[in-house]
Design a protein around this motif. Sequence first.
Motif, PDB file in Angstrom:
ATOM      1  N   HIS A   1       0.840  -1.205   0.000  1.00 48.51           N
ATOM      2  CA  HIS A   1       0.000   0.000   0.000  1.00 48.51           C
ATOM      3  C   HIS A   1       0.871   1.250   0.000  1.00 48.51           C
TER       4      HIS A   1
ATOM      5  N   LEU B   1      -4.602  14.289 -10.374  1.00 49.22           N
ATOM      6  CA  LEU B   1      -5.461  14.024  -9.222  1.00 49.22           C
ATOM      7  C   LEU B   1      -5.865  12.551  -9.182  1.00 49.22           C
ATOM      8  N   LEU B   2      -6.246  12.007 -10.339  1.00 54.21           N
ATOM      9  CA  LEU B   2      -6.688  10.609 -10.356  1.00 54.21           C
ATOM     10  C   LEU B   2      -5.543   9.659 -10.008  1.00 54.21           C
TER      11      LEU B   2
ATOM     12  N   TYR C   1      -3.491   9.592  -7.781  1.00 58.91           N
ATOM     13  CA  TYR C   1      -3.354   9.235  -6.367  1.00 58.91           C
ATOM     14  C   TYR C   1      -4.346   8.148  -5.953  1.00 58.91           C
TER      15      TYR C   1
ATOM     16  N   TRP D   1      -3.634   3.257  -6.955  1.00 58.28           N
ATOM     17  CA  TRP D   1      -2.456   2.425  -6.724  1.00 58.28           C
ATOM     18  C   TRP D   1      -2.788   0.951  -6.499  1.00 58.28           C
TER      19      TRP D   1
ATOM     20  N   SER E   1     -10.390  -7.058  -1.024  1.00 61.17           N
ATOM     21  CA  SER E   1     -11.785  -7.490  -1.032  1.00 61.17           C
ATOM     22  C   SER E   1     -12.408  -7.198  -2.398  1.00 61.17           C
TER      23      SER E   1
ATOM     24  N   VAL F   1     -15.017  -5.444  -3.107  1.00 57.58           N
ATOM     25  CA  VAL F   1     -15.380  -4.040  -3.298  1.00 57.58           C
ATOM     26  C   VAL F   1     -14.162  -3.241  -3.742  1.00 57.58           C
ATOM     27  N   GLU F   2     -13.024  -3.522  -3.104  1.00 56.48           N
ATOM     28  CA  GLU F   2     -11.812  -2.798  -3.489  1.00 56.48           C
ATOM     29  C   GLU F   2     -11.453  -3.090  -4.943  1.00 56.48           C
TER      30      GLU F   2
ATOM     31  N   ILE G   1     -13.766  -0.902  -7.179  1.00 56.46           N
ATOM     32  CA  ILE G   1     -13.491   0.529  -7.139  1.00 56.46           C
ATOM     33  C   ILE G   1     -12.184   0.851  -7.841  1.00 56.46           C
ATOM     34  N   PHE G   2     -11.130   0.095  -7.523  1.00 52.22           N
ATOM     35  CA  PHE G   2      -9.839   0.442  -8.107  1.00 52.22           C
ATOM     36  C   PHE G   2      -9.785   0.097  -9.589  1.00 52.22           C
TER      37      PHE G   2
ATOM     38  N   LEU H   1       1.137  12.243   7.896  1.00 51.53           N
ATOM     39  CA  LEU H   1      -0.157  11.594   7.718  1.00 51.53           C
ATOM     40  C   LEU H   1       0.014  10.097   7.527  1.00 51.53           C
TER      41      LEU H   1
ATOM     42  N   LEU I   1      -1.300   7.021   9.754  1.00 53.04           N
ATOM     43  CA  LEU I   1      -2.111   5.932   9.206  1.00 53.04           C
ATOM     44  C   LEU I   1      -1.491   4.584   9.558  1.00 53.04           C
TER      45      LEU I   1
ATOM     46  N   LEU J   1      -2.531   3.783  13.012  1.00 53.55           N
ATOM     47  CA  LEU J   1      -3.936   3.361  13.087  1.00 53.55           C
ATOM     48  C   LEU J   1      -4.125   1.969  12.494  1.00 53.55           C
TER      49      LEU J   1
END
Lengths: 276, 745
Positions: free
Chosen positions: B245, B293-294, B296, B299, B309, B311-312, B315-316, B578, B582, B585
Amino acid sequence: VGNDMSTSDLLANTSALPAALLPCALLLFAYAAARRFCCDRRTWIFAAGVLLILMALGSFLELLADHYLLSAHMAQHLLLFLIAAPLLWMGTPAELVRRIQRLPVIGAIGNFLLHPIVAFALGVGMMWLWHWPRLHTLAMGHPGLHHLQHLCFLLSGIAFWGPILSPAEEMLVQPVVAVFYLFGACVADTLLGILITFAAPGTFSGYALLPDTLGVRDLLQSHWGLSPETDQQAGGLLMWVPCCFVYVGAVMGVLARFYREEETTSSADAASMNEA
Amino acid sequence: MTEKMTDVKPAVPRGLYRWVSSVDHKEIGILYLVTAAFFFLCGGIEAMLIRIQLASPDNTFLSPAAYNQIFTMHGTTMIFLVVMPAFIGLNIYLVPLLIGAKDMAFPRLNALSFWLLPLGGLMLHFSFWHGGAPDAGWFSYAPLSEKPYNFYQGVDYWALSLLCIGIGTLSGALNLIVTVVTLRAPGLRITRLPLFAWMGLVNSFLILGAFPALNVSLVSLLCDRLLGARFFQPDGGGSAILWQHFFWSFGHPEVYIMVLPAFGIISEVIPVFSRKPIYGYGMVAASTVAIALLSYGVWAHHMFVTGLSRVEHYIFSATSLLIAVPTGIKIFNWIATMWGGSIRFTTAMLFAIAFLIEFTIGGLSGVMFATVPIDWQTTDTYFVVAHFHYVLLGGSLFALLGGVFYWFPKITGKLLDERLGRVHFVLTVVGFNLTFFVQHFLGLIGMPRRVYTYPALPGYSSLNLISTIGAFLLAAGMLVLLYDIVISLRRGQDAGDNPWQAWTLEWATTSPPPPHNFAQVPPIHGRRPLWDLDHQEDPDWKAEEGRPPREMPLQGRAISKPKLGMFLFVGSESVFFLMLILAFLYFHGANATHPPNARTSLDPLRTGIFTICLLASSGTLWLAERSASRASRAGMGLWLLFTIALGAAFLIGQVLEYAGLFYHRVTIDTNTFGSTFFTLTGFHGCHVLLGLVMLSAFCGIELFRAAGRKRPASSTTLSALAIYWHFVDAVWIVIYSTLYLWATT
């Protein structure tokens, strides 16, 4: 506990409609009255915005968002904030905006909320505030809070898009600033989306505790494939990715306006220089 | 005029010393380009070694260990030491000329940016003599890159040298943005920027956002390898997926960092040699922003087989497909520019046309990879190798070669030989397609990438042999270019100021340009100032008439260079912090049940007291700034001393906290809590320390000046420092509320 529903029953369920119909009708009526019932392109855009609000709040989406799915909540939220609010702005003519601005109290409040910094903070802040898991869970079981949540999304959406889309040009921020404004919001939403997507399963666990009043939980989990974990991920990803598409699209719109301005003014500017 | 200029020219040091000490953007740009060319030779030799090894089945030309080192070095070299420095070098050479400036905004920072590059390159190659070069691929996937699996220092050198190069790249990008924003010639609005400069600007923002992600990945990996931290080691509670990631959230924007400048070159070359202005300037410029912008948000398409998953995947896949839209818009714009133009097929134009074709092929296989099932079938095969070589060699490198032929006359004053150029072009295009087109088939019949050899399966031997023959043709083509450059430098035809009858500002000055760039910047009323100058009866702006004049809003308040630079630096640093937050977290959930964790180890109250010290220091610094603006040196000095004392108190608090944790055996190698906590707060502490050093230095200089009764320092230095200091405080507020308030409940 109701008996089990099929997908088509669920999509056709209108039990949320009456509650949403009245405020939407009032909004449309107020708009039409303010414009003396004249009808042009903007009217249709505004009506489309109101229709989207009705779809978000009066359809099966509301039922699912209220009781079952984080992803449905997120879809509803994005409809209100990212699509309906911009449409309302695009459907309002400049004179009407200026007339509202001149109203004694409402105008002053509106001008304050539409200041770019306030509008940005409000838009991003509401997004983060209402997705704090504890507050979100609280709003789930509490109809009053739930309605307040919707109102917040819609109003903060209207405030957020004002400096970008207002028909009154004096309210707009400069194009370069607008690009950073939109990109900043995109980053803030992405971050929240990432946090929700990768949060421990069960962070938004409240849905599992609510009673299955419509009898659709089984349908959602086995037929739609939305287990609580998948639902949470889908919610996070909705906040993260489609959201940013809208912002990127808006950046394109702003830049298109910017370059058009250059092409119309550079000739005038050079001509005046030549005369001098 | 020119005589007068030579009179005032200061004595310039000669020989090697001149190059080492130079802060002139043109000389630094040339240094970048020469360095990139040198490493291109290294990376090219590595590529040839790879192709020789793969020419026949079961070959023993290279050992497996040597092969791993060489393909890792080839990838790392070509990306970080060739393509990026070459584009940055061109940007640094050309952008000040394109915008009518004398130099970059920060010339000495510019020199620093460059010299970090050879330092990084040397460090990377030094590993050959120190146990072996890195051998975990240019992406250094964990856990292969971790100490238990990779015992020698190769990966350490890899990480350190990329950090070094990355810092240089970041400062270069920052410098470029400040240059374009503050140093444009009068009349050159942002909407009139030459597209090469515009794309350089957008690209620099992309770098500022993406490189911190690389830096976080590298420092975490180094913590793992050198200090025993647990970021990416699954058996220590870490996550190998997190590495992917982190790395790809840099790695995919990096692809566009290597392609946007190529787009910029193409957008300059095609209009000039088609004798038409670019078609749809606004579309080309705006779609660049869309791509940036896109980029980012795509990846994870590098990770479709890591068990994301469903869903990922959806979307990607969607975002990755979507990014083809703005890229496609550009391709059509370039084709439309050529349409109906009177095209001159110079070598530069030939490379631009070849770029369009090869890059489109690479883009199409890219769209295939965005489709998850195809990705599952073809990932980690030679199909991927073919795809990214079409993008990076057929795309980036071809554009770069076009740019070399286009701007060589400006840089050296000599035209490159066109006949040799054509030979070079033909050899390169034929060699390139021969090498890489067959690799599509190799991938489809299942040959995995990154393997040192293969058995004599049907099809494998002949396709690999074709590929190797192609590689030799490609190498021959490059030798022809080298010969062309040498011979043209010796006895090439003189170029004159504007050999291509181009329209942008760099062609208004002599070739090569004088140290101050322009005797006089021509007036700018549109996007093609030299066209307007030569065609006074028919300038661009006349064609666009027809609308009433309109008031133009101001272009924004003037901002001082140090302040803007500091804002950009701080913005880039915030991405760094940031990502570390992350990471904390990411592991927080798992650590909640396995102490030590935030709840067992952190004391919100005690740290809260020291936090108040740090917050108060922002207040005192604000007061110091106010005193400075009222020209009260004593007040400023006093408030600065308070600020330094409060900052030092915070650091003492941090030392005490660390001592307590060490005493209770909570260290960076205890578990993922220790790793993320110490890396995050440690880096913040370093930032506070750096701030203290800068404030003390500023304070010391001011006191010294006060003793000598010299004029007070400009308050912009102090306000730039203040931006940094407030940023460090703001970051701490986020860290404190996340780690100490939220995570401890």
